[in-house]
Design a protein around this motif. Structure first.
Motif, PDB file in Angstrom:
ATOM      1  N   PHE A  75     -27.261  39.712 -27.717  1.00 39.05           N
ATOM      2  CA  PHE A  75     -28.328  40.208 -28.586  1.00 39.05           C
ATOM      3  C   PHE A  75     -28.992  39.002 -29.230  1.00 39.05           C
ATOM      4  N   PHE A  76     -30.194  39.196 -29.756  1.00 40.45           N
ATOM      5  CA  PHE A  76     -30.938  38.072 -30.331  1.00 40.45           C
ATOM      6  C   PHE A  76     -31.715  38.535 -31.550  1.00 40.45           C
ATOM      7  N   ILE A  77     -31.666  37.745 -32.635  1.00 40.78           N
ATOM      8  CA  ILE A  77     -32.559  37.946 -33.772  1.00 40.78           C
ATOM      9  C   ILE A  77     -33.289  36.641 -34.043  1.00 40.78           C
ATOM     10  N   ALA A  78     -34.560  36.748 -34.360  1.00 39.05           N
ATOM     11  CA  ALA A  78     -35.398  35.559 -34.551  1.00 39.05           C
ATOM     12  C   ALA A  78     -35.172  34.940 -35.925  1.00 39.05           C
ATOM     13  N   ALA A  79     -35.760  33.769 -36.135  1.00 36.26           N
ATOM     14  CA  ALA A  79     -35.650  33.084 -37.421  1.00 36.26           C
ATOM     15  C   ALA A  79     -36.211  33.983 -38.523  1.00 36.26           C
ATOM     16  N   ASN A  80     -35.525  33.974 -39.683  1.00 36.17           N
ATOM     17  CA  ASN A  80     -35.886  34.754 -40.866  1.00 36.17           C
ATOM     18  C   ASN A  80     -35.582  36.242 -40.741  1.00 36.17           C
ATOM     19  N   ASP A  81     -35.113  36.689 -39.575  1.00 35.27           N
ATOM     20  CA  ASP A  81     -34.758  38.093 -39.404  1.00 35.27           C
ATOM     21  C   ASP A  81     -33.305  38.328 -39.790  1.00 35.27           C
ATOM     22  N   THR A  82     -32.958  39.595 -40.004  1.00 41.06           N
ATOM     23  CA  THR A  82     -31.613  39.965 -40.455  1.00 41.06           C
ATOM     24  C   THR A  82     -31.084  41.117 -39.627  1.00 41.06           C
ATOM     25  N   LEU A  83     -29.797  41.034 -39.275  1.00 38.71           N
ATOM     26  CA  LEU A  83     -29.084  42.136 -38.624  1.00 38.71           C
ATOM     27  C   LEU A  83     -27.897  42.494 -39.504  1.00 38.71           C
ATOM     28  N   GLN A  84     -27.764  43.793 -39.804  1.00 38.39           N
ATOM     29  CA  GLN A  84     -26.658  44.248 -40.648  1.00 38.39           C
ATOM     30  C   GLN A  84     -25.965  45.435 -39.979  1.00 38.39           C
ATOM     31  N   ILE A  85     -24.629  45.368 -39.916  1.00 37.19           N
ATOM     32  CA  ILE A  85     -23.828  46.452 -39.372  1.00 37.19           C
ATOM     33  C   ILE A  85     -22.931  46.975 -40.487  1.00 37.19           C
ATOM     34  N   VAL A  86     -23.011  48.288 -40.760  1.00 38.22           N
ATOM     35  CA  VAL A  86     -22.280  48.922 -41.855  1.00 38.22           C
ATOM     36  C   VAL A  86     -21.324  49.952 -41.275  1.00 38.22           C
ATOM     37  N   SER A 116     -30.912  42.005 -51.465  1.00 40.21           N
ATOM     38  CA  SER A 116     -31.267  41.081 -50.388  1.00 40.21           C
ATOM     39  C   SER A 116     -31.883  41.830 -49.220  1.00 40.21           C
ATOM     40  N   ASP A 117     -31.328  43.014 -48.898  1.00 45.52           N
ATOM     41  CA  ASP A 117     -31.878  43.815 -47.798  1.00 45.52           C
ATOM     42  C   ASP A 117     -33.315  44.218 -48.087  1.00 45.52           C
ATOM     43  N   GLU A 118     -33.599  44.520 -49.365  1.00 49.17           N
ATOM     44  CA  GLU A 118     -34.951  44.935 -49.745  1.00 49.17           C
ATOM     45  C   GLU A 118     -35.913  43.753 -49.846  1.00 49.17           C
ATOM     46  N   ALA A 135     -21.213  43.710 -42.436  1.00 48.71           N
ATOM     47  CA  ALA A 135     -21.407  42.331 -41.974  1.00 48.71           C
ATOM     48  C   ALA A 135     -22.902  42.096 -41.798  1.00 48.71           C
ATOM     49  N   THR A 136     -23.373  40.914 -42.221  1.00 44.07           N
ATOM     50  CA  THR A 136     -24.795  40.599 -42.162  1.00 44.07           C
ATOM     51  C   THR A 136     -24.987  39.225 -41.524  1.00 44.07           C
ATOM     52  N   TRP A 137     -25.897  39.160 -40.555  1.00 45.03           N
ATOM     53  CA  TRP A 137     -26.264  37.891 -39.921  1.00 45.03           C
ATOM     54  C   TRP A 137     -27.745  37.632 -40.187  1.00 45.03           C
ATOM     55  N   ASN A 138     -28.067  36.376 -40.483  1.00 43.78           N
ATOM     56  CA  ASN A 138     -29.452  35.959 -40.670  1.00 43.78           C
ATOM     57  C   ASN A 138     -29.865  35.078 -39.503  1.00 43.78           C
ATOM     58  N   GLY A 139     -31.068  35.327 -38.972  1.00 44.48           N
ATOM     59  CA  GLY A 139     -31.532  34.571 -37.808  1.00 44.48           C
ATOM     60  C   GLY A 139     -31.998  33.168 -38.177  1.00 44.48           C
ATOM     61  N   ARG A 140     -32.106  32.348 -37.189  1.00 46.49           N
ATOM     62  CA  ARG A 140     -32.026  32.718 -35.800  1.00 46.49           C
ATOM     63  C   ARG A 140     -30.573  32.775 -35.322  1.00 46.49           C
ATOM     64  N   GLU A 141     -30.286  33.833 -34.492  1.00 47.21           N
ATOM     65  CA  GLU A 141     -28.935  33.996 -33.964  1.00 47.21           C
ATOM     66  C   GLU A 141     -29.028  34.556 -32.549  1.00 47.21           C
ATOM     67  N   ASP A 142     -28.399  33.853 -31.610  1.00 44.66           N
ATOM     68  CA  ASP A 142     -28.355  34.293 -30.209  1.00 44.66           C
ATOM     69  C   ASP A 142     -26.910  34.657 -29.899  1.00 44.66           C
ATOM     70  N   ASP A 155     -49.820  40.839 -39.779  1.00 40.28           N
ATOM     71  CA  ASP A 155     -48.843  39.860 -39.314  1.00 40.28           C
ATOM     72  C   ASP A 155     -47.495  40.160 -39.958  1.00 40.28           C
ATOM     73  N   ALA A 156     -46.424  40.180 -39.153  1.00 38.18           N
ATOM     74  CA  ALA A 156     -45.078  40.442 -39.674  1.00 38.18           C
ATOM     75  C   ALA A 156     -44.397  39.134 -40.041  1.00 38.18           C
ATOM     76  N   ASP A 157     -43.762  39.083 -41.214  1.00 39.02           N
ATOM     77  CA  ASP A 157     -43.049  37.882 -41.647  1.00 39.02           C
ATOM     78  C   ASP A 157     -41.571  37.918 -41.272  1.00 39.02           C
ATOM     79  N   ASN A 158     -40.965  39.086 -41.281  1.00 38.39           N
ATOM     80  CA  ASN A 158     -39.568  39.189 -40.838  1.00 38.39           C
ATOM     81  C   ASN A 158     -39.222  40.643 -40.545  1.00 38.39           C
ATOM     82  N   THR A 159     -38.066  40.822 -39.898  1.00 36.68           N
ATOM     83  CA  THR A 159     -37.579  42.149 -39.541  1.00 36.68           C
ATOM     84  C   THR A 159     -36.136  42.285 -40.010  1.00 36.68           C
ATOM     85  N   VAL A 160     -35.814  43.425 -40.620  1.00 36.70           N
ATOM     86  CA  VAL A 160     -34.449  43.724 -41.047  1.00 36.70           C
ATOM     87  C   VAL A 160     -33.954  44.915 -40.228  1.00 36.70           C
ATOM     88  N   THR A 161     -32.915  44.704 -39.426  1.00 37.74           N
ATOM     89  CA  THR A 161     -32.334  45.763 -38.598  1.00 37.74           C
ATOM     90  C   THR A 161     -30.982  46.139 -39.178  1.00 37.74           C
TER      91      THR A 161
END
Length: 371
Positions: A162-173, A348-350, A195-202, A42-48
């Motif tokens: 784009f969409f990231i679910a709750a507890n997920d993270t999107l980072q653009i470097v 935080s990313d780790e 820049a870093t966004w934490n879900g949920r974000e639509d 089971d996956a708890d979160n995803t970091v993109t």
């Protein structure tokens, strides 16, 4: 650029990169879907993480993280790792196929030639400060960004949003030597080129949108200063040059003396100052803690421990009840705000720490200490 292509691209990117990675991308291809789902953790979160390069390409790194907080989950994940490593192709090939489809649709929508290359997959277990099982997918996306007047622009690839679910993270470097001049929507965390966004974000259509420009001023100013110094020196007599060197040497000695006095005074102040409420724990020497120096039984400093910046922050947090304001961490190590933000950002990313934004500052906590 057709509307139907926009909608299709949104669906493919969001579902393929997020939803499918949280589910079937971890499961090997099997005739019985129910059986396949039972074999995956089971996956708890995803970091993109999307790392942009100056030529417009981008490296996508997607980490699917499973919290290993019980012996049973550790056992299950270890068994999954063996299956994954024995036949990585069963996990990698479906992901590669999806990404090729995503990139092809994006190329049609933007009119740029694009490719997905160097697609890889791996699995590991992170031990500190909390145990996580991690599956990492990585690939290069050529011509990912638009480029205009020296700017590197992220956004048009996300046709339809784009969409990231709750507890997920999107980072653009951004690329090395570039800084952000525009970022939409407002990220949860922002640095010079990250820049870093934490879900949920639509995200809205063509978002997230980030504009990077080359950092200017530093190199030119330094070169101009050097040229001016050389010209000035050549126009002076040798006697005047020796006099100037003597003055510079005297000033340097004075400044070094003042610097030593400040450091000595500051250390004495740190030692004598009582612990602040909620920020430090009793029974620990603040100076030794902040520098990572070992302390013997008499309280004297011994040889400094060889620790990374991240390890020093984790030690500091552990010694202070598992939570501290980010500004206090910077003060403890005498770091700049930007360096502190980078180190905390990597932790935080780790998943080694968690950040909670309180007003205009961050509260940094060890994951098992957060409320």
């Amino acid at each position: 650029m057709a509307v139907s292509s926009n909608v299709g691209l949104r669906t493919v990117i969001s579902v393929a990169v997020v939803s499918l990675l949280l589910g079937s991308a971890l499961a090997p291809v099997a005739a019985d879907t129910a059986v396949a789902q039972q074999t995956q953790p089971d996956a708890d979160n995803t970091v993109t993480r999307i790392e942009i390069f100056e030529n417009g390409s981008a490296r996508w790194t997607i980490q699917i993280r499973t919290r290993l907080d019980t012996d049973q989950r550790v056992t299950e994940y270890t068994a999954f790792q063996s299956r994954f490593r024995n036949d990585t192709a069963q996990y990698l090939d479906p992901f590669r196929s999806r990404m090729h489809g995503v990139v092809a649709n994006a190329a049609n929508a933007t009119g740029r030639q694009m490719r997905a290359t160097n697609v890889t997959a791996s699995t590991s277990i992170q031990e500190v400060p909390r145990r996580w099982g991690i599956v990492t997918y990585d690939f290069m996306w050529t011509n990912f960004t638009a480029q205009e007047n020296g700017q590197v622009i992220v956004g048009d690839i996300f046709q339809g949003g784009f969409f990231i679910a709750a507890n997920d993270t999107l980072q653009i470097v951004g690329p090395d030597g570039y800084e952000m001049t525009r970022v939409e929507p407002t990220p949860d965390s922002r640095e010079t080129s990250r820049a870093t966004w934490n879900g949920r974000e639509d995200f809205a259509d063509a978002h997230p949108r980030v504009v990077f420009v080359p950092t200017t001023g530093q190199t030119d100013e330094n070169d101009a200063g050097t040229a001016s110094d050389v010209s000035s020196t050549e126009g002076e007599s040798s006697l005047k040059g020796m006099g100037r060197l003597a003055i510079i040497g005297f000033v340097a000695v004075v400044l070094l003396g003042l610097g030593g006095a400040v450091v000595y005074s500051r250390r004495n102040s740190d030692t004598d100052e009582p612990d602040g409420p909620g920020e430090r724990t009793s029974g620990r020497t603040g100076d030794a803690l902040s520098t990572g120096r070992a302390v013997d039984s008499d309280g004297h400093g011994t040889q400094e421990a060889v620790l990374t910046d991240e390890e020093r922050v984790l030690e500091l947090l552990d010694a202070n009840g598992g939570r501290m304001r980010q500004a206090v961490i910077a003060e403890e190590f005498d770091w700049s705000a930007s360096k502190t933000s980078r180190v905390v950002g990597r932790l935080s990313d780790e998943g080694s720490v968690e950040k909670l934004q309180l007003g205009r500052e961050n509260l940094v906590t060890l994951p098992d200490k957060s409320s």
